[in-house]
Design an enzyme around this catalytic site. Structure first.
Site, PDB file in Angstrom:
ATOM      1  N   GLU A 176     -96.331  35.914  38.355  1.00 58.28           N
ATOM      2  CA  GLU A 176     -95.352  36.777  39.445  1.00 58.28           C
ATOM      3  C   GLU A 176     -93.917  36.884  38.965  1.00 58.28           C
ATOM      4  O   GLU A 176     -93.020  36.869  39.897  1.00 58.28           O
ATOM      5  CB  GLU A 176     -95.510  35.906  40.763  1.00 58.28           C
ATOM      6  CG  GLU A 176     -96.883  35.846  41.200  1.00 58.28           C
ATOM      7  CD  GLU A 176     -96.872  35.394  42.710  1.00 58.28           C
ATOM      8  OE1 GLU A 176     -96.265  34.470  43.010  1.00 58.28           O
ATOM      9  OE2 GLU A 176     -98.174  35.670  43.348  1.00 58.28           O
ATOM     10  N   GLU A 377    -105.393  35.597  41.490  1.00 55.42           N
ATOM     11  CA  GLU A 377    -104.999  34.862  42.496  1.00 55.42           C
ATOM     12  C   GLU A 377    -105.577  35.484  43.811  1.00 55.42           C
ATOM     13  O   GLU A 377    -105.241  36.720  43.767  1.00 55.42           O
ATOM     14  CB  GLU A 377    -103.487  34.418  42.756  1.00 55.42           C
ATOM     15  CG  GLU A 377    -103.110  33.522  41.870  1.00 55.42           C
ATOM     16  CD  GLU A 377    -101.473  32.921  42.017  1.00 55.42           C
ATOM     17  OE1 GLU A 377    -101.171  32.984  43.161  1.00 55.42           O
ATOM     18  OE2 GLU A 377    -100.759  32.635  41.306  1.00 55.42           O
TER      19      GLU A 377
HETATM   20  C1  BGP Z   1     -98.467  32.623  44.485  1.00 57.33           C
HETATM   21  C2  BGP Z   1     -98.277  31.783  43.414  1.00 57.33           C
HETATM   22  C3  BGP Z   1     -98.655  30.600  43.236  1.00 57.33           C
HETATM   23  C4  BGP Z   1     -99.304  30.025  44.893  1.00 57.33           C
HETATM   24  C5  BGP Z   1     -99.779  31.222  45.598  1.00 57.33           C
HETATM   25  C6  BGP Z   1    -100.131  30.779  47.174  1.00 57.33           C
HETATM   26  O1  BGP Z   1     -97.343  33.499  44.972  1.00 57.33           O
HETATM   27  O2  BGP Z   1     -98.383  32.101  42.242  1.00 57.33           O
HETATM   28  O3  BGP Z   1     -98.174  29.456  42.661  1.00 57.33           O
HETATM   29  O4  BGP Z   1     -99.020  28.914  45.211  1.00 57.33           O
HETATM   30  O5  BGP Z   1     -98.863  32.096  45.639  1.00 57.33           O
HETATM   31  O6  BGP Z   1     -98.809  30.595  47.627  1.00 57.33           O
HETATM   32  P1  BGP Z   1     -98.498  29.356  48.671  1.00 57.33           P
HETATM   33  O7  BGP Z   1     -98.824  28.169  47.760  1.00 57.33           O
HETATM   34  O8  BGP Z   1     -97.194  29.710  49.128  1.00 57.33           O
HETATM   35  O9  BGP Z   1     -99.540  29.509  49.797  1.00 57.33           O
END
Ligand code: BGP
Length: 479
Positions: A176, A377
């Site tokens: 990201e 993701e």
């Molecule tokens: C993205 C990241 C992850 C992850 C995911 C979900 O932004 O790459 O590391 O955690 O989001 O976000 P969160 O854990 O804040 O729910």
């Protein structure tokens, strides 16, 4: 008959700092994530300059994959994973980021992880830097603001490329990377938080530092890609973008223009550099607006040109709206906020759920770049409830994933070249934005709670069997 490729890469995604634990074991150094405390949907987490022994830092134990990797990878294999996206924790290999020799114990750990994947027929997809910047580099040079970090990053890349050249084929240079365009990205993405202590939503907004840091990351990413192409022709090198599609809230041309500007700054700026090998035409207007003066060295433009990525990957959780009306209702999301879309529901964390936005995004991205895409993701962070008999009936998660996979298939029918899909947090882990365990994404439940308690045992949720069926049918059976 499945419309997806026969070799479609089904799997799941995690990041070392959010699930490995063992934060100071076998010579590992502390990363920025190790300085972040637990927060919640309503209370932001804090970052501390010193590790305070009386405070709970969720990355320190996380779900202890470090000591459970065999059991966990066996569960992924049971679901039929073809690919497993994880990251290498930079500070396991170079504890401060600045050593000249890598830490053998750290290297051995990932040997074991990748060998275990291989034994189960699972291909690793490795993020080189996923919010795991050595904290020592924050102290030394304000994270990626310091140009010398490019050299440290390259030492790290060279060490892991050589060590794992026969075990890993797919690499992502930065997780990201575009989070550096947003104020909160200073903490996890650019590490430009030297001396900052406090709630993570109060981090000072210093675009000059973030954009300079981003420039260094672009150069580092391009150097790593070029080095890999020159020395390991079997490698496939990708970028990774947090893609948050935004729509104009109305057809008022002011909203249309404002949304175009948002899409460029938020979603396109970084990947235009990483895929096309040069800054986009609109870059100067962003720097002017933010008062940024970029320091660019002679030769940087050539490096960017020579290190363009082979495939484009992204995370997709939500969409937002952009409005020029100061009275427009806002979302209460905790990552990128925007105007509320009256057509969309939202998760308990205010992230607006928009499966069709995924189809739209895939089409927009593919039209622009024409290189293979991968959704690395996607998923629903939710409060899971354990029934009296111990089962977890996460139908809401199945619904969310089903709708997104349907739209992904729709995009493939539209002509998009899609390599694979790795839903986020395939096993419950620590939330990146809030530091909670309560925000769960997994197909596998882990007995670990926000107060640090839990015996770390693993349990299959209802979605586990569902996803297994989806993979077995290559996306044909989504019922
Ligand atoms: C993205 C990241 C992850 C992850 C995911 C979900 O932004 O790459 O590391 O955690 O989001 O976000 P969160 O854990 O804040 O729910």
């Amino acid at each position: 008959m499945s419309v997806l490729r026969k070799d479609f890469l089904w799997g799941g995604a995690v990041a070392a700092n959010q699930f490995e634990g063992a934060w100071n074991v076998d010579g590992k150094g502390d990363s920025v994530s190790d300085h972040c405390t637990t927060g919640s949907a309503k209370t932001p987490k804090r970052i501390t300059v010193k590790i305070d022994p009386g405070t709970l830092y969720p990355s320190h134990e996380a779900i202890d994959f470090y000591h459970h990797y065999e059991e966990d990878i066996a569960l992924f294999a049971e679901m039929g994973f073809k690919v497993f996206r994880t990251s290498i924790n930079w500070t396991r290999i170079f504890p401060t980021g600045m050593e000249s020799e890598p830490n053998e114990k750290g290297l051995e750990f990932y040997d074991k992880v990748f060998d275990c994947c291989k034994a189960h027929g699972i291909e690793p997809l490795v993020t080189i830097s996923h919010y795991e910047m050595p904290y020592a580099l924050v102290e030394k040079c304000n994270g990626w603001e310091g140009r010398e970090v490019i050299d440290y990053y390259m030492n790290y890349c060279k060490a892991i490329f050589e060590r794992y050249k026969d075990k890993v084929k797919y690499w992502l240079t930065f997780n990201e990377i575009n989070c550096g365009t947003m104020a909160f990205g200073a903490i996890l993405a650019t590490g430009t938080v030297k001396g900052f202590e406090g709630y993570t939503n109060e981090v000072p907004d210093r675009p000059q530092e973030r954009y300079q840091a981003l420039h260094h990351q672009f150069v580092a990413s391009a150097l790593a890609v070029k080095y890999a192409h020159d020395n390991y022709p079997q490698f496939k090198m990708g970028n990774m973008i947090c893609f948050i599609t935004s729509y104009p809230l109305t057809c008022n041309p002011d909203d249309i223009l404002a949304n175009q500007a948002r899409m460029r700054e938020m979603n396109w700026y970084c990947s235009d550099v990483q895929v096309r090998g040069e800054y986009p035409s609109y870059a100067q207007s962003i720097w002017d607006k933010l008062g940024v003066t970029l320091k660019v060295e002679p030769g940087d433009a050539e490096i960017l040109k020579q290190g363009t990525v082979d495939f484009y990957t992204f995370s997709y959780y939500m969409s937002n709206c952009v409005s020029t009306d100061p009275n427009a209702k806002k979302t209460d999301g905790n990552i990128a906020t925007g105007a509320k879309n009256p057509y969309l529901p939202a998760s308990d964390w205010g992230w607006q759920i928009d499966p069709k936005g995924l189809r739209y995004s895939l089409n927009e991205i593919y039209d622009r770049y024409r290189i293979p895409l991968m959704v690395v993701e996607n998923g629903l962070g939710a409060y899971d409830k354990k029934e009296a008999d111990g089962s977890i009936n996460d139908d809401y998660r199945i619904d969310y994933l089903r709708q997104h996979i349907e739209q992904m298939i729709g995009a493939v029918k539209d002509g998009v070249d899609l390599m694979g899909y790795t839903p986020w947090g395939c096993i419950d882990l620590v939330s990146a934005s809030t530091g909670e365990m309560a925000k769960r994404y997994g197909f596998i439940y882990v007995e670990k709670y926000d107060d640090g308690t839990g015996d770390l045992s693993r349990k299959r949720k209802k979605s586990f069997d569902w996803y297994k069926k989806v993979i077995a049918s290559n996306g044909d059976d989504l019922a």
